[in-house]
Scaffold this active site. Structure first.
Site, PDB file in Angstrom:
ATOM      1  N   THR A   1      -6.074   8.948  -9.234  1.00 36.69           N
ATOM      2  CA  THR A   1      -5.446   7.704  -8.789  1.00 36.69           C
ATOM      3  C   THR A   1      -6.523   6.825  -8.170  1.00 36.69           C
ATOM      4  OG1 THR A   1      -3.736   6.766  -7.354  1.00 36.69           O
ATOM      5  CG2 THR A   1      -4.805   8.755  -6.553  1.00 36.69           C
TER       6      THR A   1
ATOM      7  N   GLU B   1       0.327  11.013  -6.248  1.00 33.53           N
ATOM      8  CA  GLU B   1       0.343  12.163  -5.339  1.00 33.53           C
ATOM      9  C   GLU B   1       1.709  12.844  -5.277  1.00 33.53           C
ATOM     10  OE1 GLU B   1      -0.929   9.238  -4.912  1.00 33.53           O
ATOM     11  OE2 GLU B   1      -2.621   9.174  -3.526  1.00 33.53           O
TER      12      GLU B   1
ATOM     13  N   LYS C   1      -1.937 -10.077   8.361  1.00 36.59           N
ATOM     14  CA  LYS C   1      -1.763 -10.152   9.812  1.00 36.59           C
ATOM     15  C   LYS C   1      -2.035 -11.567  10.270  1.00 36.59           C
ATOM     16  CE  LYS C   1      -2.174  -7.509  13.854  1.00 36.59           C
ATOM     17  NZ  LYS C   1      -2.633  -6.353  14.541  1.00 36.59           N
TER      18      LYS C   1
ATOM     19  N   TRP D   1       3.042  -9.441  11.365  1.00 38.81           N
ATOM     20  CA  TRP D   1       2.838  -9.061   9.973  1.00 38.81           C
ATOM     21  C   TRP D   1       3.622  -9.960   9.020  1.00 38.81           C
ATOM     22  CZ3 TRP D   1      -1.148  -6.160   9.325  1.00 38.81           C
ATOM     23  CH2 TRP D   1      -1.481  -5.176  10.272  1.00 38.81           C
TER      24      TRP D   1
HETATM   25  P1  ADP Z   1      -2.574   3.416  -7.964  1.00 37.45           P
HETATM   26  O1  ADP Z   1      -2.883   3.738  -6.537  1.00 37.45           O
HETATM   27  O2  ADP Z   1      -3.669   3.693  -8.927  1.00 37.45           O
HETATM   28  O3  ADP Z   1      -1.875   2.120  -8.164  1.00 37.45           O
HETATM   29  P2  ADP Z   1      -0.136   4.936  -8.060  1.00 37.45           P
HETATM   30  O4  ADP Z   1       0.676   4.593  -9.229  1.00 37.45           O
HETATM   31  O5  ADP Z   1      -0.172   6.331  -7.630  1.00 37.45           O
HETATM   32  O6  ADP Z   1      -1.566   4.528  -8.414  1.00 37.45           O
HETATM   33  O7  ADP Z   1       0.280   4.000  -6.882  1.00 37.45           O
HETATM   34  C1  ADP Z   1       1.225   4.354  -5.914  1.00 37.45           C
HETATM   35  C2  ADP Z   1       1.551   3.163  -5.094  1.00 37.45           C
HETATM   36  O8  ADP Z   1       2.225   2.198  -5.884  1.00 37.45           O
HETATM   37  C3  ADP Z   1       2.468   3.413  -3.942  1.00 37.45           C
HETATM   38  O9  ADP Z   1       1.774   3.914  -2.833  1.00 37.45           O
HETATM   39  C4  ADP Z   1       3.053   2.038  -3.693  1.00 37.45           C
HETATM   40  O10 ADP Z   1       2.185   1.230  -2.914  1.00 37.45           O
HETATM   41  C5  ADP Z   1       3.123   1.458  -5.075  1.00 37.45           C
HETATM   42  N1  ADP Z   1       4.486   1.574  -5.624  1.00 37.45           N
HETATM   43  C6  ADP Z   1       4.961   2.500  -6.442  1.00 37.45           C
HETATM   44  N2  ADP Z   1       6.254   2.264  -6.743  1.00 37.45           N
HETATM   45  C7  ADP Z   1       6.604   1.147  -6.094  1.00 37.45           C
HETATM   46  C8  ADP Z   1       7.815   0.388  -5.993  1.00 37.45           C
HETATM   47  N3  ADP Z   1       8.910   0.713  -6.626  1.00 37.45           N
HETATM   48  N4  ADP Z   1       7.782  -0.708  -5.198  1.00 37.45           N
HETATM   49  C9  ADP Z   1       6.667  -1.068  -4.546  1.00 37.45           C
HETATM   50  N5  ADP Z   1       5.510  -0.404  -4.607  1.00 37.45           N
HETATM   51  C10 ADP Z   1       5.479   0.695  -5.369  1.00 37.45           C
END
Ligand code: ADP
Length: 545
Positions: free
Chosen positions: A182, A326, A434, A439
């Site tokens: 990732t 993860e 910020k 936020w």
């Molecule tokens: P990368 O870090 O390469 O983008 P991932 O697909 O593992 O790979 O990313 C996970 C992240 O994607 C999460 O921690 C979150 O920030 C975001 N994410 C996943 N699904 C959603 C969702 N439905 N809405 C908003 N953010 C999301």
């Protein structure tokens, strides 16, 4: 109770016994390839035999560098069944990162799609661990391994192999079966190792009526790449449950996807929001009816306006889910509770646009520096997760201790959780803005902008500000045609009723497209870099499009 091993092999054998006649359809560069589960099973057994004869041993990593197609699906089962670890390499990473992850994983064998050979070829001198390249040739019969050596033709190897399941090593359900990397905010990608047990339980979770309710009745199409968190685990679950499977093949366009969904009567398809925006454009241009009972959308926040349009205009139920590499990835799923189903439409969409509540088997917490924060839909905190298909570390990586603490995965996502357990992602920690000590959620602003009929996509980033620390700056892509004639002022007026004054972006810059990451998410870092001069000086002569 008996202690049956929760392994991919058990899933495969169950599926082979019950569903020999179900379909696997795979788009190729030349048309469509189709076969039945029985043939898929035969070839998967042959591939297992091939891997053993190539010297693959339990625990070895076997890499794939491929599109979503039937050969990739064969590898999905054959590699874990010989006790090896399936490492799905993201074909869209930079050459540097591709070399890094293949080396870090120490892939012993690499299965490479023939169309992607040049990428690997350019790196071949930097991949000492790879002892054999196997070329997947997309039926062109012109498979060229270029200068990769030693290289074998997948089909030739299969022909020589036995169709009987070879004597396989005993599998322990806790042993590794998969590895995905990732992207990290900075630095190299981080590896996540999946166990047989984790994937078995995750697949079961995908069949629950409280989540996707995936079943034999479905025709499932993973659009999300098989190198992005195992196409969200959909291929494993779909094969196990005996669903028909449709694989969209090399670089499918939105038009290809729509055509495939209609021709193959797909009932459930999964992809990131940018995919669903592209498909929507296609459906709007040429409205057609589909058999979709569910569009599964995750990876980034699904805008409420997108959900509404799918449901109201096309009658396609739109399911929003949340997860991470993860977490296998499905851990949170947005399904209305019974008591919410009769709410007014707008209220329902608002709930559906949240990320949803925890999938059975998953525990969540919300914390800040002081500890747990109230789950009242107001207080923000970092989302923590744990459960049987959540990783407990990164693969051989010092960064593990940043994210895995006290038995919980610290997601780096800021959220609220309401009294019903619905999680609403406010932002990724690194994207929160910020301003004056408060936020601002870039996601909320983006969703509001994308709700404007003239806006196709929008991304908001925080820019340094001498007085307020940071201020939001918006980038918007207009729809083509008349509807796209919107001005900055009109957009600001559109936002005003929804936000406090200090939340409004300092500026809106129109761009041709929002840059995307290798898995189709907004690449905000690229926007920040590209507009750095403007961000620094706030000069009006920025590179506006
Ligand atoms: P990368 O870090 O390469 O983008 P991932 O697909 O593992 O790979 O990313 C996970 C992240 O994607 C999460 O921690 C979150 O920030 C975001 N994410 C996943 N699904 C959603 C969702 N439905 N809405 C908003 N953010 C999301």
């Amino acid at each position: 109770m008996m202690n049956g091993a929760l392994t991919l092999r058990a899933m495969f054998e169950y599926s082979q016994g019950l569903f020999p006649n179900k379909d696997i359809v795979s788009r190729t560069s030349h048309g469509v390839f189709r076969y039945h589960y029985a043939e898929f099973g035969q070839r998967t057994r042959q591939l297992a035999d091939v891997l053993l004869s190539l010297g693959v041993k339990p625990g070895d990593r076997v890499g794939t560098f491929a599109w979503n197609d039937y050969r990739h699906l064969e590898a999905y089962f054959a590699v874990p069944m010989v006790g090896a670890v399936l490492h799905t390499v993201n074909i869209r990473l930079s050459a540097e990162h591709i070399a890094y992850i293949i080396n870090h994983a120490e892939d012993k064998v690499l299965l490479v799609d023939s169309t992607l050979v040049p990428v690997i070829e350019s790196l071949r001198e930097r991949l000492p661990s790879v002892k054999a390249y196997v070329i997947l040739d997309d039926e062109s019969r012109e498979a060229s391994a270029g200068h990769l050596a030693p290289a074998y033709d997948y089909e030739e190897l299969l022909k020589e192999a036995s169709g009987a399941l070879p004597a396989l090593p005993d599998l322990n359900e806790n042993q590794a079966m998969g590895l995905c990397y990732t992207s990290a905010t900075t630095g190299n990608p981080k590896g996540v190792v999946y166990s047989h047990r984790g994937i078995y339980l995750h697949s079961m979770a995908m069949g629950l009526a409280n989540t996707l309710g995936l079943s034999e009745n479905d025709t499932a199409m993973p659009i999300v790449p098989m190198f992005h968190a195992n196409a969200w685990g959909l291929p494993f679950a779909a094969v196990w449950f005996g669903a028909n499977i449709v694989l969209p093949g090399p670089s499918p366009s939105p038009a290809d996807l729509v055509e495939l969904m209609i021709a193959e009567r797909v009932t459930l398809a999964a992809g990131v929001p940018t995919i669903w925006m592209g498909v929507l454009k296609e459906l709007v241009a040429q409205p057609r009816s589909t058999d979709l009972r569910m569009v599964l959308c995750g990876g980034s926040a699904a805008p409420l306006s997108l959900i509404r349009t799918y449901e109201e205009r096309f009658g396609i139920p739109f399911a929003h889910a949340y997860g991470m590499t993860e977490t296998s990835p499905l851990v949170v799923f947005s399904r209305l509770k019974r008591s919410q189903q009769s709410l007014p439409a707008e209220e329902r969409y608002r709930i559906q646009a949240s990320q949803g509540y925890a999938v059975p088997g998953i525990e969540v917490r919300l914390v800040d520096d002081q500890g747990d924060v109230p789950q009242d839909g107001q207080h923000m905190g970092e989302l923590l997760l744990r459960g049987p298909w959540v990783a407990d570390s990164y693969y051989r990586d010092d960064r593990s201790s940043d994210a895995f603490k006290d038995g919980w995965l610290h997601t780096g996502d800021v959220a609220t959780i309401d009294a019903e357990g619905f999680i609403r992602l406010v932002d990724r920690t690194k994207d929160l803005i910020k301003s004056g000590g408060e936020w601002i959620s870039s996601v909320d602003l983006e969703n509001a902008l994308m709700a404007h009929p003239a806006i196709f996509e929008a991304a908001v980033v925080g820019v340094p500000h001498p007085r307020w620390d940071e201020r939001p700056l918006a980038f918007a892509v207009r729809h083509e045609g008349d509807a796209g004639d919107v001005t900055k002022e009109q957009l600001m007026d559109f936002l005003r009723p929804h936000f406090a004054k200090w939340w409004l972006p300092d500026d809106i810059i129109f761009v041709k497209e929002v840059p995307k990451t290798s898995v189709g998410k907004f690449l905000k870092r690229a926007l920040r870099e590209e507009y750095q001069e403007y961000l620094r000086n706030g000069t009006p002569d920025r590179p506006e499009l």
